[in-house]
Design a protein around this motif. Structure first.
Motif, mmCIF file in Angstrom:
data_model
loop_
_atom_site.group_PDB
_atom_site.id
_atom_site.type_symbol
_atom_site.label_atom_id
_atom_site.label_comp_id
_atom_site.label_asym_id
_atom_site.label_seq_id
_atom_site.Cartn_x
_atom_site.Cartn_y
_atom_site.Cartn_z
ATOM 1 N N ILE A 1 11.375 8.476 6.421
ATOM 2 C CA ILE A 1 12.769 8.224 6.762
ATOM 3 C C ILE A 1 12.416 7.412 8.440
ATOM 4 O O ILE A 1 13.140 6.524 8.760
ATOM 5 C CB ILE A 1 13.681 9.455 7.415
ATOM 6 C CG1 ILE A 1 14.218 10.196 6.143
ATOM 7 C CG2 ILE A 1 14.701 9.242 8.404
ATOM 8 C CD1 ILE A 1 14.733 11.496 6.394
ATOM 9 N N ASP A 2 11.216 7.787 9.060
ATOM 10 C CA ASP A 2 11.034 6.990 10.228
ATOM 11 C C ASP A 2 10.596 5.517 9.816
ATOM 12 O O ASP A 2 11.011 4.606 10.655
ATOM 13 C CB ASP A 2 9.612 7.589 10.638
ATOM 14 C CG ASP A 2 10.152 8.688 11.804
ATOM 15 O OD1 ASP A 2 11.193 8.823 12.308
ATOM 16 O OD2 ASP A 2 9.401 9.685 12.143
ATOM 17 N N ILE A 3 9.737 5.435 8.656
ATOM 18 C CA ILE A 3 9.599 4.090 8.193
ATOM 19 C C ILE A 3 10.831 3.142 8.027
ATOM 20 O O ILE A 3 10.772 2.094 8.442
ATOM 21 C CB ILE A 3 8.735 3.962 6.992
ATOM 22 C CG1 ILE A 3 7.186 4.664 7.206
ATOM 23 C CG2 ILE A 3 8.415 2.438 6.556
ATOM 24 C CD1 ILE A 3 6.387 5.107 6.026
ATOM 25 N N PRO B 1 12.051 -2.154 1.148
ATOM 26 C CA PRO B 1 11.481 -1.824 -0.287
ATOM 27 C C PRO B 1 12.473 -0.960 -1.006
ATOM 28 O O PRO B 1 12.294 0.281 -0.664
ATOM 29 C CB PRO B 1 9.832 -1.460 -0.005
ATOM 30 C CG PRO B 1 9.488 -1.824 1.419
ATOM 31 C CD PRO B 1 10.722 -1.535 2.074
ATOM 32 N N PRO B 2 12.763 -1.497 -2.295
ATOM 33 C CA PRO B 2 13.538 -0.576 -2.930
ATOM 34 C C PRO B 2 12.855 0.925 -3.385
ATOM 35 O O PRO B 2 13.317 1.972 -3.402
ATOM 36 C CB PRO B 2 13.744 -1.276 -4.395
ATOM 37 C CG PRO B 2 13.874 -2.666 -3.828
ATOM 38 C CD PRO B 2 12.994 -2.731 -2.865
ATOM 39 N N PRO B 3 11.423 0.578 -3.541
ATOM 40 C CA PRO B 3 10.665 1.999 -3.824
ATOM 41 C C PRO B 3 10.799 2.979 -2.773
ATOM 42 O O PRO B 3 10.672 4.347 -2.706
ATOM 43 C CB PRO B 3 9.133 1.718 -3.981
ATOM 44 C CG PRO B 3 9.403 0.202 -4.605
ATOM 45 C CD PRO B 3 10.495 -0.414 -3.662
ATOM 46 N N ALA C 1 12.341 6.630 -3.160
ATOM 47 C CA ALA C 1 11.521 7.719 -2.830
ATOM 48 C C ALA C 1 12.407 8.767 -1.922
ATOM 49 O O ALA C 1 12.510 10.086 -2.113
ATOM 50 C CB ALA C 1 10.362 7.476 -2.230
ATOM 51 N N ILE C 2 13.180 8.267 -0.767
ATOM 52 C CA ILE C 2 13.707 9.069 0.138
ATOM 53 C C ILE C 2 14.925 9.688 -0.608
ATOM 54 O O ILE C 2 15.232 10.973 -0.570
ATOM 55 C CB ILE C 2 14.264 8.162 1.155
ATOM 56 C CG1 ILE C 2 13.367 7.807 2.093
ATOM 57 C CG2 ILE C 2 15.233 9.108 1.927
ATOM 58 C CD1 ILE C 2 13.478 6.745 3.158
ATOM 59 N N LEU D 1 0.822 -1.220 -0.157
ATOM 60 C CA LEU D 1 0.058 -0.007 -0.241
ATOM 61 C C LEU D 1 0.856 1.291 -0.108
ATOM 62 O O LEU D 1 0.606 2.176 -0.842
ATOM 63 C CB LEU D 1 -0.965 0.143 1.273
ATOM 64 C CG LEU D 1 -1.954 -0.875 1.287
ATOM 65 C CD1 LEU D 1 -2.598 -0.916 2.693
ATOM 66 C CD2 LEU D 1 -3.065 -0.794 0.273
ATOM 67 N N LEU D 2 1.808 1.032 0.763
ATOM 68 C CA LEU D 2 2.753 2.224 0.714
ATOM 69 C C LEU D 2 3.389 2.607 -0.547
ATOM 70 O O LEU D 2 3.544 3.555 -0.995
ATOM 71 C CB LEU D 2 3.957 2.198 1.921
ATOM 72 C CG LEU D 2 4.898 3.258 1.857
ATOM 73 C CD1 LEU D 2 4.615 4.506 2.266
ATOM 74 C CD2 LEU D 2 6.162 2.646 2.604
ATOM 75 N N GLU D 3 3.856 1.536 -1.185
ATOM 76 C CA GLU D 3 4.467 1.765 -2.639
ATOM 77 C C GLU D 3 3.572 2.257 -3.500
ATOM 78 O O GLU D 3 3.738 3.199 -4.307
ATOM 79 C CB GLU D 3 4.994 0.355 -3.015
ATOM 80 C CG GLU D 3 6.289 -0.152 -2.198
ATOM 81 C CD GLU D 3 6.761 -1.631 -2.590
ATOM 82 O OE1 GLU D 3 6.155 -2.200 -3.729
ATOM 83 O OE2 GLU D 3 7.162 -2.358 -1.786
ATOM 84 N N ARG D 4 2.312 1.945 -3.388
ATOM 85 C CA ARG D 4 1.239 2.351 -4.367
ATOM 86 C C ARG D 4 1.210 3.953 -4.052
ATOM 87 O O ARG D 4 1.146 4.646 -5.060
ATOM 88 C CB ARG D 4 -0.022 1.609 -4.087
ATOM 89 C CG ARG D 4 -1.161 1.872 -4.893
ATOM 90 C CD ARG D 4 -2.485 1.519 -4.770
ATOM 91 N NE ARG D 4 -2.968 1.916 -3.288
ATOM 92 C CZ ARG D 4 -4.121 1.355 -2.677
ATOM 93 N NH1 ARG D 4 -4.679 0.477 -3.479
ATOM 94 N NH2 ARG D 4 -4.702 1.873 -1.732
#
Length: 564
Positions: A259-261, A273-275, A279-280, A228-231
């Motif tokens: 960063i917290d995740i 996860p690479p995404p 993203a960061i 869900l996060l990647e989406r």
């Protein structure tokens, strides 16, 4: 300054649901209403009962520094959140005078780091407040149990759990906090993916992922949450790393949440996860893009300056070293930099639907700084509970840009952006250190029959900036080109009345001259520091003729007077 709003040219259309049913946003509202009706009843506490872990399985997120001065104010009962101060709130968790954003921050407990930093007595006060919250907020509440608020509270409590309720010193409170967090996580698992939109949904997913990792969710549920996060990352970030809200403050918030995740997953020895990692690394240079020389953020689309130390820390913890590009065309911003001067320009359409709740009608506005001193600014985002002030801050007239008939370039309201907002186009050129930007928008065409074009130029030494604002179309239309000044800048008109002198705190002086309009000084307000501060603005005003209007201006740094 009247209210105004905007909508992006590239905003996706609201898709129809399968088989001709209601659109997804309506389905989300119906789903939310149904869940809230059930959650508000006496039976909802039963589905929230379940296994409680003996302790956290891993550390939650990064530890962010607290502000002892702010913490002392909270300890003494002056609680300032989101630009609003409530003294000695009563009832403690639902004071009648508090606005919704104040309540959301209060229940989110982000301030607990400030309070704890004061010392042992303040830690006792923090412990007492948490015990009070546990007694009074066990049942669902529309603010306290909102998905982003739960996520914020989960991380706030988790990061400071050992200081508030040590394993050996206060086992009963520690158990009560873990029990409450486990129940809230079960509710969050039902709402995180759909209850809110934009940055708030990412915050909710942060809470879901962090909670599952630290409180013992199954690997299958954790993987589902990370999908869900990647989406959401794909939906919410432009390819250049900008968040679709086009708000520097939300750029900072979202990057900090990611960063917290990542820190939580690392602590739990869970594969990143690479995404998420990508993203960061994309968002960090875009955050640098928005920084002036004072290390704080530019004021576009409801942003405030933010704390320079926090911005530095977020960038450091991002682990990304890439410097900002001179332009971010997908996010809709340009950056001109030479010598000690920096010009940041909004050359994009309003944020798209779903990300436009705080959109400002500031298309083609710019900000100018020299070294650590801001000179030309936008008024900034309003933090507080007064809707009239928020409307003022969102208006085109609160930005350093041309305004027609004191009207917003794009219509804005509390619900978001007008679906019929016009297009914004931009071209850029560079040659031997000379930099040009040429941009247009048609936000005034439908109402006034006018097209607006702005050209900006910055010389290689950074001490010479020039601009041309051009209206094409109907005659007898009033206009004003506004240059809002930072409160540290003192403005005065030259003796001949044809220029304005801008004196910086350092003693440097810039001269603003113009042709094609009358130059005057006016009052303005600066909201960028979080408080409303009186300041000035330079206004170039006039009326269009049959050919429209062309206003040329030059902003040059005066040479230092010779000594002796």
């Amino acid at each position: 300054m009247r209210a105004a709003v905007a909508r992006a040219e590239d905003a996706p259309e609201k898709p129809a649901s399968p088989r001709g049913g209601p659109p997804p946003d309506l389905l989300a509202r119906l789903r939310r209403d149904a869940l809230q009706a059930f959650a508000a009843g006496p039976l909802y506490r039963h589905p929230l009962i379940g296994r409680v872990p003996g302790d956290l399985r891993c550390r939650l997120g990064e530890r962010w520094p607290g502000d002892a001065k702010r913490g002392m104010a909270i300890f003494e009962g002056d609680i300032e959140l989101h630009g609003e101060t409530v003294r000695n709130p009563a009832p403690v968790w639902s004071p009648r005078s508090a606005g919704p954003e104040w309540l959301a921050e209060w229940h989110g407990f982000t301030w607990i780091a400030d309070l704890i930093s004061v010392g042992p007595e303040a830690r006792d006060a923090a412990r007492a407040l948490i015990q009070s919250w546990l007694r009074e907020n066990g049942r669902w509440d529309p603010v306290a149990w909102r998905s982003d608020v739960i996520a914020t509270r989960l991380f706030s409590w988790g990061v400071h759990l050992d200081e508030i309720a040590g394993r050996d010193t206060d086992r009963a409170l520690r158990r009560a906090m873990l029990t409450a967090l486990s129940a809230q996580l079960r509710h969050l698992s039902r709402t995180a993916a759909w209850e809110l939109s934009g940055a708030a949904r990412l915050r909710a997913l942060k809470g879901l992922i962090g909670g599952l990792a630290a409180l013992g969710g199954s690997p299958k549920r954790l993987q589902r949450a990370m999908r869900l996060l990647e989406r959401e990352l794909t939906a919410q970030l432009y390819p250049d790393g900008g968040h679709r809200s086009r708000c520097p403050s939300l750029q900072l918030q979202v990057l900090r949440d990611l960063i917290d995740i990542r820190a939580t997953l690392r602590a739990g020895r869970i594969e990143i996860p690479p995404p998420l990692h990508e993203a960061i690394l994309k968002m960090a240079p875009m955050l640098r893009f928005f920084r002036h020389g004072d290390r704080r953020l530019a004021l576009f689309n409801d942003a405030v300056e933010e704390d320079a130390v926090l911005v530095d820390l977020v960038l450091s913890r991002s682990e990304g070293k890439k410097q900002p590009a001179p332009q971010a065309p997908r996010s809709g911003f340009q950056r001109l930099q030479a010598g000690q001067s920096l010009v940041l320009v909004d050359t994009g359409p309003p944020p798209p639907s779903g990300f436009d709740e705080h959109a400002h009608a500031g298309a083609l506005s710019f900000e100018l700084s020299q070294g650590r001193e801001r000179i030309i600014v936008n008024c900034g985002g309003y933090r507080g509970a007064k809707p009239a002030w928020r409307r003022v801050a969102r208006a085109s007239a609160a930005h350093s840009v041309l305004v027609v008939e004191d009207t917003n370039a794009f219509e804005i309201d509390g619900d978001g952006a007008n679906p019929n907002a016009g297009a914004v186009r931009c071209e850029r050129a560079e040659d031997g250190g000379h930099q040009w930007i040429s941009a247009t928008h048609d936000g005034y065409r439908a109402r006034f029959g006018l097209s607006y074009a702005r050209e900006l130029y910055l010389a290689p030494d950074g001490d010479d900036m020039r601009g041309e604002d051009r209206l094409t179309g109907r005659a007898d239309i009033r206009f004003a080109v506004r240059f809002h000044l930072h409160p540290a800048v003192e403005a005065s008109l030259a003796v001949d009345g044809r220029a304005a002198l801008l004196r910086l705190a350092s003693g440097a002086v810039w001269r603003l001259r113009c042709a094609g309009a009358e130059i005057n000084l006016g009052e303005s307000v600066y909201l960028g520091s979080g408080d409303a501060k009186k300041t000035q603005q330079v206004v170039l005003s006039g009326t269009t003729d049959a050919a429209g209007a062309t206003i040329r201006w030059a902003l040059r740094r005066e040479p230092k007077p010779a000594e002796g």
